[in-house]
Design a protein around this motif. Structure first.
Motif, PDB file in Angstrom:
ATOM      1  N   LEU A  62     -27.711 112.935 -54.132  1.00  0.00           N
ATOM      2  CA  LEU A  62     -28.321 113.612 -52.997  1.00  0.00           C
ATOM      3  C   LEU A  62     -28.211 114.828 -52.758  1.00  0.00           C
ATOM      4  O   LEU A  62     -29.179 115.843 -52.196  1.00  0.00           O
ATOM      5  CB  LEU A  62     -27.839 112.686 -51.983  1.00  0.00           C
ATOM      6  CG  LEU A  62     -28.529 111.137 -51.714  1.00  0.00           C
ATOM      7  CD1 LEU A  62     -27.816 110.376 -50.532  1.00  0.00           C
ATOM      8  CD2 LEU A  62     -30.125 111.263 -51.099  1.00  0.00           C
ATOM      9  N   ASP A  63     -26.862 115.216 -53.202  1.00  0.00           N
ATOM     10  CA  ASP A  63     -26.490 116.749 -52.942  1.00  0.00           C
ATOM     11  C   ASP A  63     -27.249 117.669 -54.001  1.00  0.00           C
ATOM     12  O   ASP A  63     -27.746 118.710 -53.693  1.00  0.00           O
ATOM     13  CB  ASP A  63     -25.022 116.924 -53.171  1.00  0.00           C
ATOM     14  CG  ASP A  63     -24.652 118.325 -52.873  1.00  0.00           C
ATOM     15  OD1 ASP A  63     -24.959 118.852 -51.973  1.00  0.00           O
ATOM     16  OD2 ASP A  63     -23.865 119.044 -53.834  1.00  0.00           O
ATOM     17  N   LEU A  64     -27.403 117.071 -55.262  1.00  0.00           N
ATOM     18  CA  LEU A  64     -28.177 117.901 -56.283  1.00  0.00           C
ATOM     19  C   LEU A  64     -29.588 118.281 -55.926  1.00  0.00           C
ATOM     20  O   LEU A  64     -29.835 119.177 -56.225  1.00  0.00           O
ATOM     21  CB  LEU A  64     -27.646 117.070 -57.632  1.00  0.00           C
ATOM     22  CG  LEU A  64     -28.681 117.658 -58.937  1.00  0.00           C
ATOM     23  CD1 LEU A  64     -28.017 119.067 -59.168  1.00  0.00           C
ATOM     24  CD2 LEU A  64     -28.295 116.906 -59.911  1.00  0.00           C
ATOM     25  N   GLY A  66     -30.887 118.158 -53.152  1.00  0.00           N
ATOM     26  CA  GLY A  66     -31.074 118.652 -51.668  1.00  0.00           C
ATOM     27  C   GLY A  66     -32.347 119.387 -51.488  1.00  0.00           C
ATOM     28  O   GLY A  66     -32.781 119.407 -50.322  1.00  0.00           O
ATOM     29  N   ASP A  67     -32.972 120.291 -52.301  1.00  0.00           N
ATOM     30  CA  ASP A  67     -34.163 120.944 -52.311  1.00  0.00           C
ATOM     31  C   ASP A  67     -35.242 120.052 -52.187  1.00  0.00           C
ATOM     32  O   ASP A  67     -36.459 120.756 -52.212  1.00  0.00           O
ATOM     33  CB  ASP A  67     -34.122 122.203 -53.012  1.00  0.00           C
ATOM     34  CG  ASP A  67     -34.086 121.786 -54.673  1.00  0.00           C
ATOM     35  OD1 ASP A  67     -33.928 120.552 -54.948  1.00  0.00           O
ATOM     36  OD2 ASP A  67     -34.610 122.663 -55.397  1.00  0.00           O
ATOM     37  N   GLN A  68     -35.295 118.963 -52.601  1.00  0.00           N
ATOM     38  CA  GLN A  68     -36.580 118.201 -52.682  1.00  0.00           C
ATOM     39  C   GLN A  68     -36.501 117.048 -51.599  1.00  0.00           C
ATOM     40  O   GLN A  68     -35.453 116.782 -51.131  1.00  0.00           O
ATOM     41  CB  GLN A  68     -36.446 117.484 -54.138  1.00  0.00           C
ATOM     42  CG  GLN A  68     -36.651 118.380 -55.331  1.00  0.00           C
ATOM     43  CD  GLN A  68     -36.539 117.880 -56.639  1.00  0.00           C
ATOM     44  OE1 GLN A  68     -37.574 117.039 -56.810  1.00  0.00           O
ATOM     45  NE2 GLN A  68     -35.799 117.883 -57.585  1.00  0.00           N
ATOM     46  N   LYS A  69     -37.696 116.355 -51.279  1.00  0.00           N
ATOM     47  CA  LYS A  69     -37.772 115.311 -50.357  1.00  0.00           C
ATOM     48  C   LYS A  69     -37.290 114.261 -51.250  1.00  0.00           C
ATOM     49  O   LYS A  69     -38.021 113.608 -52.019  1.00  0.00           O
ATOM     50  CB  LYS A  69     -38.986 115.164 -50.003  1.00  0.00           C
ATOM     51  CG  LYS A  69     -39.325 114.186 -48.610  1.00  0.00           C
ATOM     52  CD  LYS A  69     -38.527 114.657 -47.334  1.00  0.00           C
ATOM     53  CE  LYS A  69     -38.797 113.876 -46.304  1.00  0.00           C
ATOM     54  NZ  LYS A  69     -38.375 114.228 -44.970  1.00  0.00           N
ATOM     55  N   VAL A  70     -36.202 113.432 -50.949  1.00  0.00           N
ATOM     56  CA  VAL A  70     -35.341 112.518 -51.626  1.00  0.00           C
ATOM     57  C   VAL A  70     -35.398 111.215 -50.629  1.00  0.00           C
ATOM     58  O   VAL A  70     -35.172 111.219 -49.522  1.00  0.00           O
ATOM     59  CB  VAL A  70     -34.128 112.817 -51.755  1.00  0.00           C
ATOM     60  CG1 VAL A  70     -33.446 111.663 -52.827  1.00  0.00           C
ATOM     61  CG2 VAL A  70     -33.999 114.170 -53.012  1.00  0.00           C
ATOM     62  N   ALA A  71     -35.702 110.109 -51.251  1.00  0.00           N
ATOM     63  CA  ALA A  71     -35.638 108.732 -50.688  1.00  0.00           C
ATOM     64  C   ALA A  71     -34.482 108.055 -51.577  1.00  0.00           C
ATOM     65  O   ALA A  71     -34.362 108.083 -52.874  1.00  0.00           O
ATOM     66  CB  ALA A  71     -36.671 108.051 -50.482  1.00  0.00           C
ATOM     67  N   THR A  72     -33.439 107.223 -50.883  1.00  0.00           N
ATOM     68  CA  THR A  72     -32.585 106.232 -51.347  1.00  0.00           C
ATOM     69  C   THR A  72     -33.275 104.985 -51.237  1.00  0.00           C
ATOM     70  O   THR A  72     -33.677 104.791 -50.130  1.00  0.00           O
ATOM     71  CB  THR A  72     -31.390 106.403 -51.012  1.00  0.00           C
ATOM     72  OG1 THR A  72     -31.003 106.005 -49.772  1.00  0.00           O
ATOM     73  CG2 THR A  72     -30.578 107.749 -51.341  1.00  0.00           C
TER      74      THR A  72
END
Length: 349
Positions: A62-64, A66-72
């Motif tokens: 998630l930190d890595l 961070g510049d993308q729209k991420v979902a878990t």
């Protein structure tokens, strides 16, 4: 780190292994269908029953990213809800499960979701008004209906999957050869002084099962933070510790706490334990029995999300959270980051 001991449960393990191999065969032959999705999906999983360090790995990702729209996307183990759910300001650990709630706390900008049916959940994520650019699939390696583009298998240094056995003889829930579907193996909870010769030996051992990228990581314990105020604990002098946790494999945690207090006391609950009012009273009683002097209750980030609901009962207790961070040995961080970022940025369906 020899081959792990077995028991008289071999016949059951053989039956279980037969069922698992048949299931894999049906998926490999296309008799049972799998689905691809038109976006990068990173799976963080393992072959064992848990405790390999998935949570710090997901937090690292998630930190890595961070510049993308991420979902878990997690199953939401032991949550009180059913179906697909996205974390918001009103959801708690009972709605999401311990780990997803922790993801939401630390990365509120991410889309933290839970759902038993992973394929249906991905469909719903992709149809959001602002859909994710990448999905991190938490503990989804055995969910073969969904085919991730990049899979990371975690294996505990003290119990490598290459030396373990299938349930109920050992702790493997999947066959060792399943690792060939992964792109990377990360050996977790390694000693920080792991020798290069041992690293090479273990790399050769694990590479036999498929992935040629084998990295080595360890848990970096941060300074304890107050559960109530967030202030940093003073560890400059002797302190008496009551270690409170409900995690699957606490060996490395105990080893770290022993450095702070060689005579620490411990209250260990089952993994994903739901704390009760009676538990809080027992914790208070155990705390009172600590020797005189500076004293604290030390707990994990995962346990802290469950304890917060008892703030009115624990206000007088000096409860501190022990944050953890995933770190790599042998310059593995650069390799890990490069592989993940290349996959997400260059993804093609």
């Amino acid at each position: 780190m020899g081959v792990y001991t077995t028991s008289l449960s071999w016949p059951l393990a053989l039956i279980y292994g037969g069922v698992i191999r048949l299931r894999h065969l049906l998926y490999n032959k296309g008799i049972l269908p799998t689905r691809n999705f038109d976006l990068p999906i990173i799976c963080v999983g393992n072959l064992s029953t848990g405790g390999t360090g998935k949570t710090p790995t997901v937090l690292y990702l998630l930190d890595l990213l961070g510049d993308q729209k991420v979902a878990t996307l997690s199953r939401g183990y032991k949550r009180k809800t059913k179906g697909f759910l996205i974390a918001n300001n009103d959801t708690g650990p009972a709605d999401l499960g311990d780990e997803p709630h922790l993801f939401h706390q630390q990365f509120p900008e991410a889309i933290v979701s839970v759902g038993e049916d992973r394929c249906a959940a991905v469909d719903q994520l992709m149809h959001l008004p602002d859909p994710p650019e990448v999905i991190i699939l938490d503990d989804g390696f055995q969910h073969r209906r969904l085919r991730p583009g990049f899979s990371i298998i975690l294996t505990d240094y003290s119990r490598l999957f290459s030396r373990d056995y299938l349930l109920p003889t050992g702790q493997l829930r999947d066959i060792r050869k399943a690792a060939k579907r992964a792109q990377m193996i990360v050996v977790t909870k390694c000693p920080t002084d792991l020798a290069t010769a041992d690293k090479e030996k273990l790399t050769n051992e694990l590479c036999k099962y498929g992935p040629k990228i084998v990295l080595f990581s360890y848990i970096h314990y941060q300074k304890p933070l107050s559960l109530t105020s967030g202030s940093v604990a003073d560890l400059s002098g002797p302190v008496h510790i009551l270690l409170l946790h409900g995690i699957a494999r606490p060996k490395s945690l105990r080893e770290y706490v022993r450095q702070l207090d060689p005579d620490f006391k411990e209250m260990a609950y089952e993994d994903h334990h739901d704390y009760t009012t009676a538990d809080i009273q027992n914790i208070k009683n155990a705390f009172r029995q600590l020797p005189e002097g500076r004293r604290m209750v030390l707990t994990t980030e995962k346990d802290s999300v469950k304890l917060r609901q008892f703030d009115h009962l624990t206000a007088a207790l000096p409860i501190y959270i022990l944050p953890i961070k995933l770190d790599f040995l042998f310059q593995g961080e650069g390799i890990f980051n490069e592989q993940i970022l290349a996959f997400t940025h260059n993804y093609k369906h």
